[in-house]
Design a protein around this motif. Structure first.
Motif, PDB file in Angstrom:
ATOM      1  N   LEU A  40       7.915   4.746   2.254  1.00 21.76           N
ATOM      2  CA  LEU A  40       7.322   3.796   1.307  1.00 21.76           C
ATOM      3  C   LEU A  40       7.193   2.410   1.927  1.00 21.76           C
ATOM      4  CD1 LEU A  40       9.623   1.646   0.052  1.00 21.76           C
ATOM      5  CD2 LEU A  40      10.381   3.712  -1.082  1.00 21.76           C
ATOM      6  N   PRO A  41       6.346   1.543   1.417  1.00 18.66           N
ATOM      7  CA  PRO A  41       5.340   1.803   0.384  1.00 18.66           C
ATOM      8  C   PRO A  41       4.060   2.372   0.991  1.00 18.66           C
ATOM      9  CG  PRO A  41       5.253  -0.498   1.027  1.00 18.66           C
ATOM     10  CD  PRO A  41       6.317   0.148   1.881  1.00 18.66           C
ATOM     11  N   PRO A 145      -0.095  -7.742  -4.102  1.00 20.54           N
ATOM     12  CA  PRO A 145       0.801  -7.126  -3.103  1.00 20.54           C
ATOM     13  C   PRO A 145       2.279  -7.490  -3.242  1.00 20.54           C
ATOM     14  CG  PRO A 145      -0.629  -8.797  -2.096  1.00 20.54           C
ATOM     15  CD  PRO A 145      -1.152  -8.558  -3.481  1.00 20.54           C
ATOM     16  N   LEU A 146       2.610  -8.568  -3.946  1.00 22.33           N
ATOM     17  CA  LEU A 146       4.035  -8.929  -4.047  1.00 22.33           C
ATOM     18  C   LEU A 146       4.727  -8.280  -5.243  1.00 22.33           C
ATOM     19  CD1 LEU A 146       3.882 -12.725  -3.110  1.00 22.33           C
ATOM     20  CD2 LEU A 146       4.659 -10.847  -1.668  1.00 22.33           C
ATOM     21  N   PRO A 149       7.278  -5.272  -3.975  1.00 26.15           N
ATOM     22  CA  PRO A 149       8.567  -5.735  -3.428  1.00 26.15           C
ATOM     23  C   PRO A 149       9.429  -6.468  -4.453  1.00 26.15           C
ATOM     24  CG  PRO A 149       6.692  -6.764  -2.260  1.00 26.15           C
ATOM     25  CD  PRO A 149       6.139  -5.692  -3.134  1.00 26.15           C
ATOM     26  N   LEU A 150       8.819  -7.202  -5.377  1.00 29.30           N
ATOM     27  CA  LEU A 150       9.621  -7.870  -6.408  1.00 29.30           C
ATOM     28  C   LEU A 150      10.360  -6.837  -7.258  1.00 29.30           C
ATOM     29  CD1 LEU A 150       7.272 -10.759  -7.646  1.00 29.30           C
ATOM     30  CD2 LEU A 150       9.599 -11.039  -6.785  1.00 29.30           C
ATOM     31  N   ASN A 153      13.083  -5.067  -5.583  1.00 31.83           N
ATOM     32  CA  ASN A 153      14.204  -5.957  -5.353  1.00 31.83           C
ATOM     33  C   ASN A 153      14.911  -6.300  -6.666  1.00 31.83           C
ATOM     34  OD1 ASN A 153      15.680  -7.500  -3.441  1.00 31.83           O
ATOM     35  ND2 ASN A 153      14.686  -9.350  -4.230  1.00 31.83           N
ATOM     36  N   GLN A 155      13.616  -7.739  -9.236  1.00 34.44           N
ATOM     37  CA  GLN A 155      13.130  -8.986  -9.846  1.00 34.44           C
ATOM     38  C   GLN A 155      11.923  -8.698 -10.732  1.00 34.44           C
ATOM     39  OE1 GLN A 155      13.277 -11.251  -5.758  1.00 34.44           O
ATOM     40  NE2 GLN A 155      13.276 -12.814  -7.346  1.00 34.44           N
TER      41      GLN A 155
ATOM     42  N   LEU B  40       6.738   1.558   8.141  1.00 32.04           N
ATOM     43  CA  LEU B  40       7.299   0.233   7.861  1.00 32.04           C
ATOM     44  C   LEU B  40       7.413   0.003   6.367  1.00 32.04           C
ATOM     45  CD1 LEU B  40       4.982  -1.923   6.697  1.00 32.04           C
ATOM     46  CD2 LEU B  40       4.207  -1.793   9.066  1.00 32.04           C
ATOM     47  N   LYS B  45      15.174   0.332   3.959  1.00 32.95           N
ATOM     48  CA  LYS B  45      15.566   1.747   4.015  1.00 32.95           C
ATOM     49  C   LYS B  45      17.076   1.882   4.301  1.00 32.95           C
ATOM     50  CE  LYS B  45      11.003   3.267   4.204  1.00 32.95           C
ATOM     51  NZ  LYS B  45      10.084   2.260   4.724  1.00 32.95           N
ATOM     52  N   PRO B 145      14.559 -10.650   1.011  1.00 34.74           N
ATOM     53  CA  PRO B 145      13.685  -9.473   0.989  1.00 34.74           C
ATOM     54  C   PRO B 145      12.196  -9.761   0.753  1.00 34.74           C
ATOM     55  CG  PRO B 145      15.098  -9.540  -0.969  1.00 34.74           C
ATOM     56  CD  PRO B 145      15.617 -10.589  -0.028  1.00 34.74           C
ATOM     57  N   LEU B 146      11.845 -10.924   0.228  1.00 37.43           N
ATOM     58  CA  LEU B 146      10.418 -11.189  -0.008  1.00 37.43           C
ATOM     59  C   LEU B 146       9.711 -11.835   1.185  1.00 37.43           C
ATOM     60  CD1 LEU B 146      10.518 -12.457  -3.706  1.00 37.43           C
ATOM     61  CD2 LEU B 146       9.799 -10.219  -2.892  1.00 37.43           C
ATOM     62  N   PRO B 149       7.209  -9.108   3.067  1.00 37.48           N
ATOM     63  CA  PRO B 149       5.920  -8.885   2.380  1.00 37.48           C
ATOM     64  C   PRO B 149       5.046 -10.140   2.327  1.00 37.48           C
ATOM     65  CG  PRO B 149       7.793  -8.484   0.883  1.00 37.48           C
ATOM     66  CD  PRO B 149       8.347  -8.633   2.256  1.00 37.48           C
ATOM     67  N   ASN B 153       1.394 -10.285   4.151  1.00 38.40           N
ATOM     68  CA  ASN B 153       0.262 -10.560   3.284  1.00 38.40           C
ATOM     69  C   ASN B 153      -0.458 -11.843   3.716  1.00 38.40           C
ATOM     70  OD1 ASN B 153      -1.228  -9.786   0.978  1.00 38.40           O
ATOM     71  ND2 ASN B 153      -0.245 -11.438  -0.178  1.00 38.40           N
TER      72      ASN B 153
END
Lengths: 269, 269
Positions: A40-41, A145-146, A149-150, A153, A155, B40, B45, B145-146, B149, B153
């Motif tokens: 993923l992703p 795109p964010l 991941p938010l 995570n 959030q 990726l 992971k 973690p952000l 991404p 992006n």
């Protein structure tokens, strides 16, 4: 009657929003969920790679003798060619068709927004499907795109200032277009329901493709006499390609239940 | 003298920051870069999966007869067990050791910050390595973690309000701890150099592990007489596991140069 399980797959955990709806609608069905968490992703990868991965995922579900395959992933649903789906030995559905049917039925002004991963928006799969049903519809897409991941995570609270700012950045342009209906074109997005509603002042109808897809699976199995004849609760099995433990902790966010004990790590190769 | 190429690998594109430094320091060396773009990112992971993937990546580089392997990935460098590295037939380095050496040499107050992916911070690899050199150091880690991404992006300008808010959220707690040195423990982060500097009011020395690792490769090859005897510019080859075209567009952000023509998509299985 068909007592075989329903197969659901996703790049990872997002498809659990669809799984949850399916479980609620069809409690007596066996369900096998496959999440390709080791890769993923999918949303940021290339079309070619997504088609390759989706075919491997489908092959895995077929090896478990499923009666129906639901691609509970906006990216796969927007990318897998129709001819690949048509050639499968069992019924297949993505999440695009059911969501689009509902959006076209509910819009009053014919201005529909679509949010999704980069690839989902680039393919314009939702836009094409909407115009096939409602030729005069205006469709406005925006890649977010964010959002994935938010959510992954943890959030997604409307009180989180980052979540709020990101949601406003993505949604204000759609709001300005005067949409009255918005398709949440990625199965992660229902977790952002509250913040999306707040940013749009509760003025826009939100369509959750996972929910619509689950309803359409129920309808297909009912109409075709393919429901299970089981009277007790169905079996649930989860297969993933990364750590089962990590999947369980994220699954708790999506399902509000503990699925450890039903999760197995496997390798596709 | 050793004319074999240097091998560099990463989960995807982040390692290009290290590659770029290596190319500048050792222009006559052949360099093979492998980016596992089909799987990726690694940072989210599990430990087990990262070790498994890193070993496959190393095997690929060894099949190209490299003389040195640089894991240009903060996550792999923090995770791969020392005994796996020691058993390799060629010299191996991650990015942790060189960065830590420099941070310990430069800090005045002994308060060092480390930012990285979830897994990098969870393993505390940087903290352990710092205290092995400087037992009285205070180390403050924060997972970001952000950041990956955002960079992938194309969002890293200090003027981007999302970038700014995310950077402030991650860095303010470290600032409050009074750090004077910060290790950018993920090879993507050098692209966020400007915003990190601004948020920290240019009061903190930033350590780029890719740059430090490249310097240490140069030093190792020089001391051991393993530099190439070539007089002209070395050959550059890039191998990826997702679309070569997509890699080229992101590589442009990292390298400010067009590498198409030198990129090949391969399959590890």
């Amino acid at each position: 009657m068909d007592n075989r399980p329903i197969g659901v797959f996703d790049s990872g955990v997002g498809g659990l929003t669809a799984y949850k709806e399916l479980e609620a609608l069809l409690p007596n069905e066996d369900i096998i969920y496959f999440g390709d968490t080791g890769r993923l992703p999918y949303g940021s990868k290339s079309r070619e790679t997504i088609i390759d991965y989706a075919q491997q995922d489908i092959k895995f579900l077929l090896s478990h003798d499923v009666k129906f395959i639901l691609a509970a992933c906006g990216t796969v649903s927007s990318t897998l060619p129709q001819k690949v789906a048509d050639a499968l030995p069992v019924q297949y559905s993505g999440v695009v068709g059911p969501a689009v049917q509902t959006a076209c039925a509910l819009t009053l002004c014919g201005r529909i927004g679509v949010i999704g991963t980069n690839l989902t928006i680039r393919t314009n799969a939702y836009g094409k499907a909407i115009r096939a049903i409602k030729a005069d519809a205006h469709v406005f897409g925006n890649a977010c795109p964010l959002f994935v991941p938010l959510v992954e995570n943890g959030q997604f609270s409307p009180k989180d200032p980052i979540v709020r700012l990101v949601a406003e950045t993505y949604l204000q342009p759609l709001r300005r277009e005067g949409i009255d209906t918005l398709i949440l074109g990625c199965t992660h997005y229902p977790l952002l329901y509250d913040v999306i509603n707040e940013v749009l002042d509760y003025q826009v109808t939100l369509i959750d493709p996972g929910r619509e897809a689950a309803k359409s699976v129920q309808s297909f199995l009912t109409v075709n006499g393919l429901l299970s004849e089981r009277q007790q609760e169905g079996r649930r099995e989860f297969y993933v390609t990364d750590s089962a433990e990590d999947f369980c902790s994220v699954a708790k966010i999506f399902l509000q239940q503990d699925v450890s004990g039903s999760v197995k790590k496997i390798s596709l190769s």
